[in-house]
Design a protein around this motif. Sequence first.
Motif, PDB file in Angstrom:
ATOM      1  N   GLY A  22    -134.039 -10.400 -94.115  1.00 42.24           N
ATOM      2  CA  GLY A  22    -133.310 -11.542 -94.662  1.00 42.24           C
ATOM      3  C   GLY A  22    -134.119 -12.309 -95.686  1.00 42.24           C
ATOM      4  O   GLY A  22    -133.608 -12.737 -96.723  1.00 42.24           O
ATOM      5  N   LEU A  23    -135.407 -12.463 -95.397  1.00 42.19           N
ATOM      6  CA  LEU A  23    -136.289 -13.204 -96.300  1.00 42.19           C
ATOM      7  C   LEU A  23    -136.331 -12.534 -97.667  1.00 42.19           C
ATOM      8  O   LEU A  23    -136.233 -13.182 -98.708  1.00 42.19           O
ATOM      9  CB  LEU A  23    -137.689 -13.240 -95.678  1.00 42.19           C
ATOM     10  CG  LEU A  23    -138.675 -14.242 -96.240  1.00 42.19           C
ATOM     11  CD1 LEU A  23    -138.149 -15.658 -96.033  1.00 42.19           C
ATOM     12  CD2 LEU A  23    -140.032 -14.081 -95.568  1.00 42.19           C
ATOM     13  N   LEU A  24    -136.449 -11.221 -97.660  1.00 46.65           N
ATOM     14  CA  LEU A  24    -136.515 -10.486 -98.926  1.00 46.65           C
ATOM     15  C   LEU A  24    -135.204 -10.594 -99.701  1.00 46.65           C
ATOM     16  O   LEU A  24    -135.199 -10.647-100.926  1.00 46.65           O
ATOM     17  CB  LEU A  24    -136.863  -9.022 -98.663  1.00 46.65           C
ATOM     18  CG  LEU A  24    -138.341  -8.816 -98.369  1.00 46.65           C
ATOM     19  CD1 LEU A  24    -138.572  -7.548 -97.584  1.00 46.65           C
ATOM     20  CD2 LEU A  24    -139.141  -8.796 -99.660  1.00 46.65           C
ATOM     21  N   ALA A  25    -134.101 -10.657 -98.969  1.00 47.89           N
ATOM     22  CA  ALA A  25    -132.803 -10.749 -99.642  1.00 47.89           C
ATOM     23  C   ALA A  25    -132.557 -12.132-100.222  1.00 47.89           C
ATOM     24  O   ALA A  25    -131.686 -12.304-101.072  1.00 47.89           O
ATOM     25  CB  ALA A  25    -131.691 -10.392 -98.669  1.00 47.89           C
ATOM     26  N   SER A  26    -133.332 -13.130 -99.785  1.00 44.21           N
ATOM     27  CA  SER A  26    -133.135 -14.487-100.317  1.00 44.21           C
ATOM     28  C   SER A  26    -133.778 -14.695-101.671  1.00 44.21           C
ATOM     29  O   SER A  26    -133.554 -15.706-102.312  1.00 44.21           O
ATOM     30  CB  SER A  26    -133.707 -15.557 -99.397  1.00 44.21           C
ATOM     31  OG  SER A  26    -133.765 -15.196 -98.097  1.00 44.21           O
ATOM     32  N   ILE A  27    -134.625 -13.766-102.088  1.00 44.38           N
ATOM     33  CA  ILE A  27    -135.283 -13.901-103.388  1.00 44.38           C
ATOM     34  C   ILE A  27    -134.218 -13.910-104.480  1.00 44.38           C
ATOM     35  O   ILE A  27    -133.303 -13.108-104.447  1.00 44.38           O
ATOM     36  CB  ILE A  27    -136.246 -12.724-103.613  1.00 44.38           C
ATOM     37  CG1 ILE A  27    -137.343 -12.753-102.555  1.00 44.38           C
ATOM     38  CG2 ILE A  27    -136.870 -12.765-105.001  1.00 44.38           C
ATOM     39  CD1 ILE A  27    -138.216 -11.544-102.587  1.00 44.38           C
ATOM     40  N   PRO A  28    -134.322 -14.853-105.443  1.00 46.13           N
ATOM     41  CA  PRO A  28    -133.289 -14.930-106.483  1.00 46.13           C
ATOM     42  C   PRO A  28    -133.004 -13.578-107.138  1.00 46.13           C
ATOM     43  O   PRO A  28    -131.852 -13.174-107.252  1.00 46.13           O
ATOM     44  CB  PRO A  28    -133.871 -15.919-107.486  1.00 46.13           C
ATOM     45  CG  PRO A  28    -134.757 -16.788-106.676  1.00 46.13           C
ATOM     46  CD  PRO A  28    -135.318 -15.921-105.578  1.00 46.13           C
ATOM     47  N   ALA A  62    -133.327 -10.727-105.993  1.00 48.35           N
ATOM     48  CA  ALA A  62    -132.722  -9.741-105.082  1.00 48.35           C
ATOM     49  C   ALA A  62    -131.302 -10.155-104.744  1.00 48.35           C
ATOM     50  O   ALA A  62    -130.665  -9.566-103.883  1.00 48.35           O
ATOM     51  CB  ALA A  62    -133.551  -9.587-103.819  1.00 48.35           C
ATOM     52  N   LEU A  70    -130.229 -13.529-104.041  1.00 46.45           N
ATOM     53  CA  LEU A  70    -130.073 -14.865-103.448  1.00 46.45           C
ATOM     54  C   LEU A  70    -129.151 -14.864-102.232  1.00 46.45           C
ATOM     55  O   LEU A  70    -128.271 -15.683-102.107  1.00 46.45           O
ATOM     56  CB  LEU A  70    -129.511 -15.799-104.535  1.00 46.45           C
ATOM     57  CG  LEU A  70    -129.913 -17.266-104.573  1.00 46.45           C
ATOM     58  CD1 LEU A  70    -131.408 -17.395-104.834  1.00 46.45           C
ATOM     59  CD2 LEU A  70    -129.160 -17.994-105.665  1.00 46.45           C
ATOM     60  N   HIS A  71    -129.346 -13.903-101.333  1.00 50.92           N
ATOM     61  CA  HIS A  71    -128.516 -13.855-100.129  1.00 50.92           C
ATOM     62  C   HIS A  71    -129.198 -14.619 -99.012  1.00 50.92           C
ATOM     63  O   HIS A  71    -130.265 -14.228 -98.566  1.00 50.92           O
ATOM     64  CB  HIS A  71    -128.301 -12.404 -99.690  1.00 50.92           C
ATOM     65  CG  HIS A  71    -127.683 -11.569-100.762  1.00 50.92           C
ATOM     66  ND1 HIS A  71    -126.333 -11.498-100.949  1.00 50.92           N
ATOM     67  CD2 HIS A  71    -128.242 -10.811-101.738  1.00 50.92           C
ATOM     68  CE1 HIS A  71    -126.081 -10.718-101.989  1.00 50.92           C
ATOM     69  NE2 HIS A  71    -127.221 -10.289-102.492  1.00 50.92           N
ATOM     70  N   PRO A  72    -128.615 -15.711 -98.601  1.00 51.16           N
ATOM     71  CA  PRO A  72    -129.301 -16.546 -97.610  1.00 51.16           C
ATOM     72  C   PRO A  72    -129.226 -15.976 -96.189  1.00 51.16           C
ATOM     73  O   PRO A  72    -128.363 -15.161 -95.895  1.00 51.16           O
ATOM     74  CB  PRO A  72    -128.532 -17.861 -97.686  1.00 51.16           C
ATOM     75  CG  PRO A  72    -127.170 -17.483 -98.128  1.00 51.16           C
ATOM     76  CD  PRO A  72    -127.308 -16.250 -98.982  1.00 51.16           C
ATOM     77  N   ILE A  73    -130.166 -16.421 -95.355  1.00 51.11           N
ATOM     78  CA  ILE A  73    -130.062 -16.187 -93.915  1.00 51.11           C
ATOM     79  C   ILE A  73    -129.323 -17.410 -93.400  1.00 51.11           C
ATOM     80  O   ILE A  73    -129.734 -18.525 -93.680  1.00 51.11           O
ATOM     81  CB  ILE A  73    -131.447 -16.148 -93.242  1.00 51.11           C
ATOM     82  CG1 ILE A  73    -132.377 -15.184 -93.959  1.00 51.11           C
ATOM     83  CG2 ILE A  73    -131.319 -15.817 -91.770  1.00 51.11           C
ATOM     84  CD1 ILE A  73    -133.815 -15.234 -93.437  1.00 51.11           C
TER      85      ILE A  73
END
Lengths: 313, 284
Positions: free
Chosen positions: A249-255, A257, A259-262
């Motif tokens: 989840g953390l990696l997916a939050s990167i803009p 990547a 910007l998918h939040p947890i």
Amino acid sequence: MTFLNIRNLRVRFMSQSGVIHALNSIDFSIDAGESCALVGESGCGKSVLGMAIIRLLPSNAVIDGEIRFREKNMAEMSEKDMQEIRGKEIAMIPQNSAMALNPVMTIGSQITETILLHRKVSHRESTERAIELLKSLGFQEPEKAMDRYPHEFSGGMRERVLIAMSLACSPVCIIADEPTAGLDLIIRNQTIVLLKEQSKEKTLLLITHDLGCAYRLCNWITVMYAGEIIESGPTKEVLSHPFHPYTIGLLASIPSAGLHPISGMSPSPSNFPAGCRFAERCKSPLIRCQKEHPSLVLIDGVRKVRCFYYDRT
Amino acid sequence: MESARSGVFTMIELNNISKTFVSGYFFHKRKDAVINASLTIQKGKILGLVGESGSGKSTLGRIALRLIDPSSGTIVFDGTDITSLSKSALRTFRPRMQIVFQDPDTVLDPLMTIGDSISEPIKIWRESNRHKTEEKVLELLEIVGLRADMISRFPFELSGGEKQRVALARALALEPEFIVADEVSSALDLSVQAQILNLLKDIQRKRKLTYLFISHDLQVIQSMADHVAVMKDGVILEDQKTSDLFSSPEDPYTRQLITESHKSETWFGKDLLTLNKPPFPLQK
Ligand SMILES: Nc1ncnc2c1ncn2[C@@H]1O[C@H](COP(=O)(O)OP(=O)(O)O)[C@@H](O)[C@H]1O
Ligand code: SF4
Ligand SMILES: [Mg+2]
């Protein structure tokens, strides 16, 4: 050789509003000359771990477990031994450069003071060393910089002053707490390059929530969540094939990547759930996750993960 | 009339804005914070304003809302020149424009409950009864993704991300059309930043709001804005559609920013970023 070895470390703070469980069952080690990043969101316990290592936690902290420094138990060292270690062996670059420097002292006297505290050198020698350090950190006119006050420098330059101070006594290990936080992109990149140069042949423990910085500077990475280590291993492997749902989840939050939040937020450190601490935010918790607390398990010789179902990925 | 006509589509127009701060009593120090800056934002669009700290972004954002007066230049809001409107004349425009800051602590009174903080603007600006106000507050809490029981809590009991949501709810209370978002996610962690930015985008789309979105983070700007303006030392260097700016930056400084941003992406490993693009195995 194992430089630092932490076994079953637990840190609690006794506060007015009750007990704050800052760190729980931390097992962590770092070999001499290695670099390890400690990542996770604010409040997860990164700084507390850094402070526990150099034994600078405030007096309301209750510490259990063991921290061994070159095989010696640090709990058994006297405050005098610790002072020797701090600065000379392990230097800390503290979080928040604006607060860490004394606003009414010149940069020069702050650096020379650190040198004089740990080394038997003359005042002149300490001044020379300070100038040499500032120069190596990219100060154009180091002699002039010596007479300036912290507020006369930008955030990036103040961070360099802190790096200079930490290097003053040529420590073998650096603990850097959020060295790139709040810096503009260009300055951040320069700071990373500088740290890379300066930490060569040293043991580096980098506390950060800047994953790019971690990737660039460290061979090893340890991901923390809610006071626990939830995943660790070689940086490249962990970041390219994360196992723990939080790391994913953390990696997916990167803009860049996407910007998918947890969703949700981390549990309060005064009231952790009995089961998995990530269960409330995890997309696929099972009944077991609510009831049982997963432990950190070694999965392929070097990688560790704290999740019952990591292999479903 | 040009501006009256363009007012139909244009939310805000800043024309040749300059701002010089003078400080010191005996020896006047002058600081040119903004120099001859012009910007136009169309209704329902997000303009990203990027630049390093101290480049004048916040000053320009505050001038757009007339929280600071410019030294020269004009501000046209929805077709009306508001540059020299008196405080009382400005009153009719106030509820239509809002600002959200990096540090929510600056707008949340530590002694007020979350509910009171959010309803304060409604009580000041709108005639409303208690029941209706509370209903509105609950609706706002839901919009920003906070539980209803937050209404009676105090700021110190909240995390940074939660406080930022409260600040946003407060800003939305009067249903503004134009919002200046000044470094709203800079102090937040990655995952919380992603939550807040998604929320901002969501609200903007649903309510067709117009944003001036200020950030020093080029990647954040890229993911948020329709247009991007680049600012350095008080000057707007260029202003282009987001995709054009990234594919063909005109100013050397913009190019440098983009190169540095790419550099940090390569440091991070472009391959890692593509690898980590969702959908993820464990995410639904
Ligand atoms: N002196 C203290 N007294 C009470 N609680 C503290 C103290 N220092 C830190 N904490 C708490 O310990 C937890 C971990 O904090 P910290 O290590 O600073 O997080 P990080 O560095 O990962 O952002 C947090 O919940 C924080 O509020
Ligand atoms: S143990 Fe269960 S709840 Fe925790 S991260 Fe793994 S799958 Fe999710
Ligand atoms: Mg910290």
